[in-house]
Design an enzyme around this catalytic site. Structure first.
Site, PDB file in Angstrom:
ATOM      1  N   TRP A 269      21.527 -52.806  -7.892  1.00  0.00           N
ATOM      2  CA  TRP A 269      21.813 -53.429  -8.984  1.00  0.00           C
ATOM      3  C   TRP A 269      20.382 -53.972  -9.984  1.00  0.00           C
ATOM      4  CZ3 TRP A 269      18.048 -57.100  -8.095  1.00  0.00           C
ATOM      5  CH2 TRP A 269      17.576 -57.183  -6.528  1.00  0.00           C
ATOM      6  N   ASN A 270      19.345 -53.346  -9.166  1.00  0.00           N
ATOM      7  CA  ASN A 270      17.953 -53.994  -9.920  1.00  0.00           C
ATOM      8  C   ASN A 270      17.704 -53.448 -11.280  1.00  0.00           C
ATOM      9  OD1 ASN A 270      17.361 -51.449  -8.744  1.00  0.00           O
ATOM     10  ND2 ASN A 270      15.325 -52.290  -8.155  1.00  0.00           N
TER      11      ASN A 270
ATOM     12  N   SER B  56      17.946 -50.036  -0.170  1.00  0.00           N
ATOM     13  CA  SER B  56      17.169 -50.384   1.004  1.00  0.00           C
ATOM     14  C   SER B  56      16.923 -49.187   2.059  1.00  0.00           C
ATOM     15  CB  SER B  56      17.728 -51.637   1.555  1.00  0.00           C
ATOM     16  OG  SER B  56      18.924 -51.429   2.159  1.00  0.00           O
TER      17      SER B  56
ATOM     18  N   GLU C 167      16.228 -42.664  -2.213  1.00  0.00           N
ATOM     19  CA  GLU C 167      15.094 -43.462  -2.836  1.00  0.00           C
ATOM     20  C   GLU C 167      15.357 -44.921  -2.378  1.00  0.00           C
ATOM     21  OE1 GLU C 167      13.052 -42.345  -4.719  1.00  0.00           O
ATOM     22  OE2 GLU C 167      13.458 -41.011  -6.177  1.00  0.00           O
ATOM     23  N   LEU C 168      14.286 -45.220  -1.463  1.00  0.00           N
ATOM     24  CA  LEU C 168      14.513 -46.247  -0.662  1.00  0.00           C
ATOM     25  C   LEU C 168      13.354 -47.665  -0.918  1.00  0.00           C
ATOM     26  CD1 LEU C 168      15.201 -44.552   2.798  1.00  0.00           C
ATOM     27  CD2 LEU C 168      16.785 -45.071   0.903  1.00  0.00           C
TER      28      LEU C 168
ATOM     29  N   CYS D  96      11.518 -51.506  -7.037  1.00  0.00           N
ATOM     30  CA  CYS D  96      11.194 -50.650  -5.851  1.00  0.00           C
ATOM     31  C   CYS D  96       9.447 -50.288  -5.658  1.00  0.00           C
ATOM     32  CB  CYS D  96      11.945 -49.503  -5.598  1.00  0.00           C
ATOM     33  SG  CYS D  96      11.667 -48.357  -7.053  1.00  0.00           S
TER      34      CYS D  96
ATOM     35  N   GLU E 234       9.017 -55.525   2.960  1.00  0.00           N
ATOM     36  CA  GLU E 234       9.112 -55.318   1.385  1.00  0.00           C
ATOM     37  C   GLU E 234       9.525 -56.583   0.724  1.00  0.00           C
ATOM     38  OE1 GLU E 234      12.363 -52.960  -0.362  1.00  0.00           O
ATOM     39  OE2 GLU E 234      11.295 -52.585  -1.930  1.00  0.00           O
TER      40      GLU E 234
HETATM   41  P1  NAD Z   1      21.105 -52.140  -0.382  1.00  0.00           P
HETATM   42  O1  NAD Z   1      20.883 -51.254   0.574  1.00  0.00           O
HETATM   43  O2  NAD Z   1      21.618 -53.363   0.512  1.00  0.00           O
HETATM   44  O3  NAD Z   1      22.397 -51.821  -1.473  1.00  0.00           O
HETATM   45  C1  NAD Z   1      22.392 -50.615  -2.017  1.00  0.00           C
HETATM   46  C2  NAD Z   1      23.516 -50.037  -2.348  1.00  0.00           C
HETATM   47  O4  NAD Z   1      24.213 -49.654  -1.028  1.00  0.00           O
HETATM   48  C3  NAD Z   1      24.780 -51.036  -2.608  1.00  0.00           C
HETATM   49  O5  NAD Z   1      25.432 -50.290  -3.663  1.00  0.00           O
HETATM   50  C4  NAD Z   1      25.375 -51.395  -1.500  1.00  0.00           C
HETATM   51  O6  NAD Z   1      26.631 -51.841  -1.622  1.00  0.00           O
HETATM   52  C5  NAD Z   1      25.154 -50.167  -0.775  1.00  0.00           C
HETATM   53  N1  NAD Z   1      25.444 -50.363   0.732  1.00  0.00           N
HETATM   54  C6  NAD Z   1      25.028 -51.674   1.465  1.00  0.00           C
HETATM   55  N2  NAD Z   1      25.520 -51.164   2.789  1.00  0.00           N
HETATM   56  C7  NAD Z   1      25.837 -49.907   2.847  1.00  0.00           C
HETATM   57  C8  NAD Z   1      26.304 -49.203   3.965  1.00  0.00           C
HETATM   58  N3  NAD Z   1      26.264 -49.670   5.150  1.00  0.00           N
HETATM   59  N4  NAD Z   1      26.733 -47.876   3.734  1.00  0.00           N
HETATM   60  C9  NAD Z   1      26.966 -47.511   2.473  1.00  0.00           C
HETATM   61  N5  NAD Z   1      26.479 -48.284   1.177  1.00  0.00           N
HETATM   62  C10 NAD Z   1      26.124 -49.591   1.743  1.00  0.00           C
HETATM   63  O7  NAD Z   1      19.992 -52.421  -1.386  1.00  0.00           O
HETATM   64  P2  NAD Z   1      19.801 -53.824  -2.352  1.00  0.00           P
HETATM   65  O8  NAD Z   1      19.210 -54.740  -1.510  1.00  0.00           O
HETATM   66  O9  NAD Z   1      20.989 -53.860  -2.921  1.00  0.00           O
HETATM   67  O10 NAD Z   1      18.814 -53.071  -3.376  1.00  0.00           O
HETATM   68  C11 NAD Z   1      17.290 -53.529  -3.242  1.00  0.00           C
HETATM   69  C12 NAD Z   1      16.682 -52.160  -2.472  1.00  0.00           C
HETATM   70  O11 NAD Z   1      16.762 -51.171  -3.276  1.00  0.00           O
HETATM   71  C13 NAD Z   1      15.088 -52.574  -2.406  1.00  0.00           C
HETATM   72  O12 NAD Z   1      14.786 -52.077  -0.965  1.00  0.00           O
HETATM   73  C14 NAD Z   1      14.408 -51.483  -3.441  1.00  0.00           C
HETATM   74  O13 NAD Z   1      13.204 -51.131  -3.100  1.00  0.00           O
HETATM   75  C15 NAD Z   1      15.538 -50.189  -3.314  1.00  0.00           C
HETATM   76  N6  NAD Z   1      15.389 -49.600  -4.551  1.00  0.00           N
HETATM   77  C16 NAD Z   1      14.784 -48.434  -4.381  1.00  0.00           C
HETATM   78  C17 NAD Z   1      14.319 -47.489  -5.630  1.00  0.00           C
HETATM   79  C18 NAD Z   1      13.677 -46.317  -5.561  1.00  0.00           C
HETATM   80  O14 NAD Z   1      13.691 -45.472  -6.510  1.00  0.00           O
HETATM   81  N7  NAD Z   1      13.158 -45.918  -4.422  1.00  0.00           N
HETATM   82  C19 NAD Z   1      14.945 -47.957  -6.866  1.00  0.00           C
HETATM   83  C20 NAD Z   1      15.717 -49.114  -6.804  1.00  0.00           C
HETATM   84  C21 NAD Z   1      15.937 -50.153  -5.609  1.00  0.00           C
END
Ligand code: NAD
Length: 453
Positions: free
Chosen positions: A129-130, A204, A225-226, A259, A357
Site C-alpha cells: 500500500w505504501n 515484506s 522487492e522486499l 522501503c 526494519e
Molecule cells: P506485506 O508483505 O504484509 O504485504 C504485501 C502484499 O502481500 C499485500 O498485498 C498482502 O496482502 C500480500 N500478502 C501478505 N501475506 C501474504 C501471503 N502469505 N501470500 C501472498 N500474499 C500475501 O507487506 P506490507 O507490510 O504491506 O508492506 C510493507 C513492506 O513492503 C515493507 O517491508 C517494505 O520495505 C516493503 N516494500 C518494498 C519495496 C521495494 O521495492 N523493495 C517497495 C515498497 C515496499
C-alpha cells in the site's frame, strides 16, 4: 473488506473479497489474453500503455487525494509521487522498443542466430500500500509492455484505490491483459498457488520468503522487492548544509513508510551532536496532521497494526536504554494512527529499531570513530537495499560504497532512484531489479532462434 481513513478512523467504503473461483477466472482471463497480447508488435502495446499514461495525467489530483485519504501519504507528497509515476511509465515506454528488440548474436554462411525476448507468461503481481500507484507501475509496467499478462492483487489497505485504478486508469487495455483480485494475505497465497508462470512481489521479507518457496516448488520465477534498513553514513568531512534536509526527507517521507528510507543513521563522532541538534530542530518544525491537508508534513501510519508494530519497537528501545531526543507516541486523545517523528540515540545492536526494519517515523542514530566501524555498523543488518553516504571526498565515497552490502548507494543525496537505474537489493531485501533494461530483463526470457540460411 473495509477501507479505513488512517487520519480519522472513518470507514471510507467496502470492497468484496474475491472468491477462489474468481481467482481462477482472473488467471484464466490472463491466460486467454496472453497469445494475442504477446503476439502484438511492441509499438502496439506501447500505444495502449500511452493511453494508460494519459489517464494518469488526466486523473492526477484524484489519484493523489485518494492516496492521502486511504493510506495517509501527505497530499503534497502524493502529488509529487504521481508525477514520478508518469516519468517512470514514460521511460519504460520510451526504452521498450530498443530493449525488447531481437538481437543478432552471430551470422555465418549457414546460420543466422537471433536472441529474442519472450515474455514469461501469466504473472501474479502482489503489492503493498505504501506507494499505491507507483507499486503497480514499478511491479507491472515493464511486465505488461514486454507482453506478459497479469493478475494484480493490491494491498487490503488500499482496496478503493485499486478499484479506482481498475475502473479509470487501466481500462484502456484489451480484456484479460490486466486483471484484479481483492483480498488480504490468504487471497495472495491462493493466487500464487494457481496455474501461473511467475510471481512479481513487492512487500515484506516474511511474505517474500513464503512466496519464493511457493514459486520454487513449481520452478517458476519469483521476483521480489522486499524490505530494507538503509544506513546513512555522515563522514567527518561532510558538509552539513543540505545533509540535514536530505536525512529528514529520506527518513520521514511518507511518514517513514518507504522501503529504502534511511532507517539507521551512523554519524562521525565529531559531528554527532550537531547532526542530532539540527535534525531535532528540523523535525520539531514539521506539521503533523490529516494527510489530506496540503500543509501536512507528517501524516498517520497506514493502519493500527503498523502503529502497534512501531510502538513495540519503540518500547523495546526505551526499555533497553535508548534516549528519546524528540517525538514518541501520541498518548492523549489520539484519533488516527499518528506517531510523532522520533529521534533516538544511545542505540545498541540488540534493539529492534536496529535489527528490524522500522516502517514508521523513528530514526535511531549512532556514532562512529573509524571508517571500519562505520562499514561494520552499516552492514550489521539482514537487509541490503540502499545506502546513503555524506562526504565531500570522492575517494571516500567510492571506497565506502564498495564495502557496503547494498545494491544502491548515493552520495550526499538520494540520487540513485531513477527510471534508468536498476532498483532492488540483495540479502533479505530480495532479488529484483526494476526499471530500464534491468526491469525488462527479469520479466522476459531469452530464447535463441538459429535460422538456417
Ligand atoms: P506485506 O508483505 O504484509 O504485504 C504485501 C502484499 O502481500 C499485500 O498485498 C498482502 O496482502 C500480500 N500478502 C501478505 N501475506 C501474504 C501471503 N502469505 N501470500 C501472498 N500474499 C500475501 O507487506 P506490507 O507490510 O504491506 O508492506 C510493507 C513492506 O513492503 C515493507 O517491508 C517494505 O520495505 C516493503 N516494500 C518494498 C519495496 C521495494 O521495492 N523493495 C517497495 C515498497 C515496499
Amino acid at each position: 473488506m473495509q477501507s479505513i481513513n488512517p487520519s480519522t478512523g472513518e470507514v471510507l467504503g467496502e470492497v468484496v473479497e474475491s472468491t477462489q473461483e474468481q481467482l481462477r477466472m482472473a488467471i484464466d482471463n490472463a491466460r486467454n489474453a496472453f497469445n494475442i497480447w504477446s503476439d502484438m508488435a511492441v509499438s502496439e502495446r506501447i500505444a495502449y500503455f500511452d493511453k494508460f499514461i494519459e489517464n494518469i495525467v488526466a486523473n492526477k489530483d484524484k489519484i493523489a487525494s485518494l492516496t492521502s485519504q486511504e493510506m495517509g501519504m501527505p497530499l503534497a507528497q502524493a502529488l509529487v509521487d504521481v508525477d514520478g509515476c508518469i516519468d517512470y511509465a514514460r521511460h519504460y515506454a520510451r526504452v521498450a522498443p530498443k530493449v525488447l528488440a531481437d538481437v543478432v548474436t552471430a551470422e555465418d554462411d549457414k546460420s543466422r542466430h537471433v536472441v529474442v525476448s519472450d515474455p514469461l507468461g501469466v504473472l501474479v503481481v502482489i503489492i503493498p500500500w505504501n506507494f499505491p500507484l507507483a507499486n503497480i507501475i514499478w511491479a507491472a509496467g515493464e511486465a505488461i509492455l514486454a507482453g506478459n499478462t497479469v493478475v494484480i492483487k493490491h494491498s487490503e489497505q488500499t482496496p478503493l484505490f485499486c478499484e479506482f485504478v481498475e475502473s479509470n486508469l487501466t481500462n484502456v487495455f484489451p480484456p484479460g491483459v490486466i486483471n484484479y483480485v481483492y483480498g488480504a494475505g490468504q487471497v495472495g497465497q491462493w493466487l500464487s498457488e494457481g496455474d501461473i508462470d511467475g510471481i512479481v512481489f513487492t512487500g515484506s521479507t516474511a511474505t517474500g520468503l513464503s512466496l519464493a518457496a511457493t514459486a520454487a516448488k513449481k520452478f517458476i520465477p519469483f521476483i521480489g522487492e522486499l524490505g530494507g534498513s538503509a544506513p546513512g553514513i555522515v563522514c567527518e568531512d561532510a558538509d552539513l548544509e543540505g545533509v540535514i534536509d536530505t536525512i529528514y526527507f529520506s527518513k520521514f517521507i511518507n511518514n517513514g513508510q518507504a522501503c529504502d528510507a534511511m532507517k539507521r543513521l551512523i554519524v562521525h563522532k565529531s559531528l554527532f551532536d550537531d547532526v542530532v541538534d539540527d535534525l531535532k530542530e528540523l523535525v520539531e518544525s514539521k506539521k503533523i496532521g490529516d494527510a489530506t491537508d496540503k500543509n501536512t508534513d507528517i501524516g498517520p501510519l497506514v493502519s493500527e497494526k503498523q502503529l502497534q508494530r512501531l510502538q513495540i519497537q519503540y518500547d523495546d528501545a526505551i526499555k533497553k536504554g535508548a534516549k528519546l531526543i524528540t517525538g514518541g507516541p501520541i498518548t492523549d486523545g489520539r484519533v488516527g494512527n499518528y506517531f510523532k517523528p522520533t529521534i533516538l540515540t544511545d542505540i545498541t545492536s540488540d534493539m529492534l529499531v536496529w535489527k528490524e526494519e522500522v516502517f514508521g517515523p523513528i530514526l535511531p542514530i549512532v556514532s562512529f570513530e573509524t571508517e571500519q566501524q562505520a562499514i561494520d555498523m552499516a552492514n550489521d543488518t539482514a537487509f541490503g537495499l540502499g545506502a546513503y553516504i555524506f562526504t565531500e571526498n570522492a575517494d571516500n565515497f567510492r571506497r565506502l560504497a564498495r564495502h557496503l552490502e547494498t545494491d544502491m548507494v548515493s552520495q550526499n543525496n538520494i540520487s540513485y532512484v531513477r527510471p534508468e537505474n536498476p532498483f532492488g537489493g540483495r540479502k533479505m531485501s530480495g532479488n529484483a531489479k526494476e526499471h530500464g533494461i534491468y526491469g525488462f530483463t527479469q520479466v522476459t526470457r531469452k530464447k535463441v532462434i538459429s535460422e538456417a540460411k
